[in-house]
Design an enzyme around this catalytic site. Structure first.
Site, short mmCIF file in Angstrom:
data_model
loop_
_atom_site.label_atom_id
_atom_site.label_comp_id
_atom_site.label_asym_id
_atom_site.label_seq_id
_atom_site.Cartn_x
_atom_site.Cartn_y
_atom_site.Cartn_z
N CYS A 1 -0.52 4.15 2.07
CA CYS A 1 -0.38 4.03 3.53
C CYS A 1 1.05 4.33 3.95
O CYS A 1 1.30 4.97 4.97
CB CYS A 1 -0.70 2.63 4.02
N ASP A 2 2.02 3.82 3.21
CA ASP A 2 3.39 3.80 3.70
C ASP A 2 4.36 4.69 2.92
O ASP A 2 5.46 4.96 3.39
CB ASP A 2 3.93 2.35 3.64
N CYS B 1 0.83 -1.20 0.00
CA CYS B 1 0.00 0.00 0.00
C CYS B 1 0.86 1.25 0.00
O CYS B 1 1.32 1.71 1.06
CB CYS B 1 -0.93 0.00 1.20
#
Ligand code: NDP
Length: 357
Positions: free
Chosen positions: A179-180, A176
């Site tokens: 997300c990261d 992801c």
């Protein structure tokens, strides 16, 4: 009427779940949405957080009704809640902002709440469809009884399954980018993205905001991504596409996490080490049907099977499926929302037919 039995329980909180909730709430069926557990580490790691895959994505350009040019102020005024923890802070709106995935999902959730939808932030871990009313068990052991169920649990990103990938999960390996990607470890460093579909191109493009160079590893000599996304990847000077290339091993150390990617040209057999601090997987999806095993018919890859053409019926009467959990082909937010609506209408008709409403 037994008040402890729900009319409709919707499991899942992506576009299919919220569309089903909006329709069943407006039909006065008082739906309960079990949206998933936002605090679960497993959900975070495998990308099954509440609000579904759109909560993990960036700008949404193809959901009708949200042309570029919308403002965040308008969105704020539509939401009565504080932003939830899974609102992705990294998504700063661009000047030409339309809507991003988390925003769209928060608005759908709010729309369902406005019509009286009740929401429980838990995971369903077990179902019993053999007896009626059906019983659903949540991760904390609570049981919910219901006459109909709409399964809208979506799908999650796949991993390659190699031990080195597992070893460095959360230390450079991720599925992801949204997300990261903004983490310091990726700043001004090389990054590898695996895959050739829309997700891979989208993730690669997004990661160019942070990394010095993004290596897109494509196992064939062509991208599967749509033409517009392909053009974006090819025109971006920070993306290098490595054709016929597969990941052999994630390289790293205990202290530093990921430091490189050993890759192989599958035409020539040549091995090469790319200096990267991150490896992002974008190689397709697995449906979230683990909690349903043996209860409802699925196909060989685990997707729920619709048993009747143009209906959301499953192998169990009274259980309906909507969105990506039953769709390994279209997999779009708009198609998920559409089948969520269909499942709501199917559930409403089922309840009326059996004299429950
Ligand atoms: P896809 O199934 O479309 O693509 C998966 C990609 O991963 C393919 O290129 C595939 O290669 C590759 N792949 C699969 N397994 C491996 C492996 N073991 N090793 C290396 N590569 C592998 O999945 P996506 O998640 O990209 O997209 C899913 C759906 O979501 C699509 O319908 C897509 O259009 C949609 N989507 C739309 C977006 C948008 O419109 N903005 C953004 C993201 C997704 P191969 O081609 O060789 O099979």
């Amino acid at each position: 009427m037994d008040q402890s039995v729900e009319n409709v329980v919707i499991i899942g909180s992506g576009p299919a779940g919220w569309a089903a909730a909006i329709y069943t709430a407006r039909a006065n069926l008082k739906p309960l949405v079990i949206e998933g557990d936002p605090t679960s580490e497993v959900n975070r790691q495998q990308g099954t957080i509440p609000l579904g895959q759109l909560a993990l994505t960036t700008e949404v350009e193809n959901y009708p009704g949200w042309p570029a040019g919308h403002t965040r102020e308008l969105l704020k005024s539509a939401l009565t809640d504080e932003s939830l923890p899974y609102w992705v802070a990294a998504n700063k709106p661009q000047p030409n902002h339309g809507i991003n995935g988390p925003e769209l999902m928060e608005l759908m959730r709010q729309q369902a709440r406005n019509f009286g939808t009740r929401i429980v932030s838990k995971d369903v871990v077990r179902v019993d469809f053999a007896d009626r009313p059906f019983t659903l068990t949540t991760h904390d052991g609570q049981q919910v009884r219901t006459r109909t169920v709409i399964v809208a649990t979506g799908a999650r990103a796949n991993y390659l399954g190699m031990p080195s990938e597992d070893r460095y999960k959360n230390r450079g390996v991720s599925a992801c980018a949204v997300c990261d990607g903004a983490l310091p470890r990726f700043r001004q460093k090389g990054i590898a993205v695996i895959g050739g579909g829309d997700s891979a191109v989208e993730e690669a493009t997004y990661l160019t905001k942070f990394g010095s160079k993004v290596n897109l590893l494509v196992r064939r000599d062509a991208l599967r991504a749509s033409k517009i996304m392909q053009a974006r990847a090819m025109e971006n000077p920070k993306i290098e596409i490595h054709w016929n290339t597969e990941l052999e091993e994630v390289l790293g150390t205990e202290e530093a996490g990921v430091t490189g990617a050993l890759v192989k040209n599958n035409k020539t057999g040549q091995l090469r080490e790319l200096p990267v601090s991150g490896v992002f997987l974008a190689i397709g999806h697995t449906p979230n049907t683990g909690f349903l095993v043996g209860q409802v018919k699925t196909n060989e890859t685990g997707y729920i099977v619709w048993t009747t053409l143009a209906r959301t019926y499953t192998s169990v009467e009274g259980v309906f499926a909507a969105g990506d959990v039953a769709d390994d082909y279209y997999r779009q937010a708009i198609t998920a929302a559409g089948t969520g609506c269909m499942a709501a209408l199917d559930a409403e008709r089922y309840l009326a037919h059996h004299g429950h409403v």
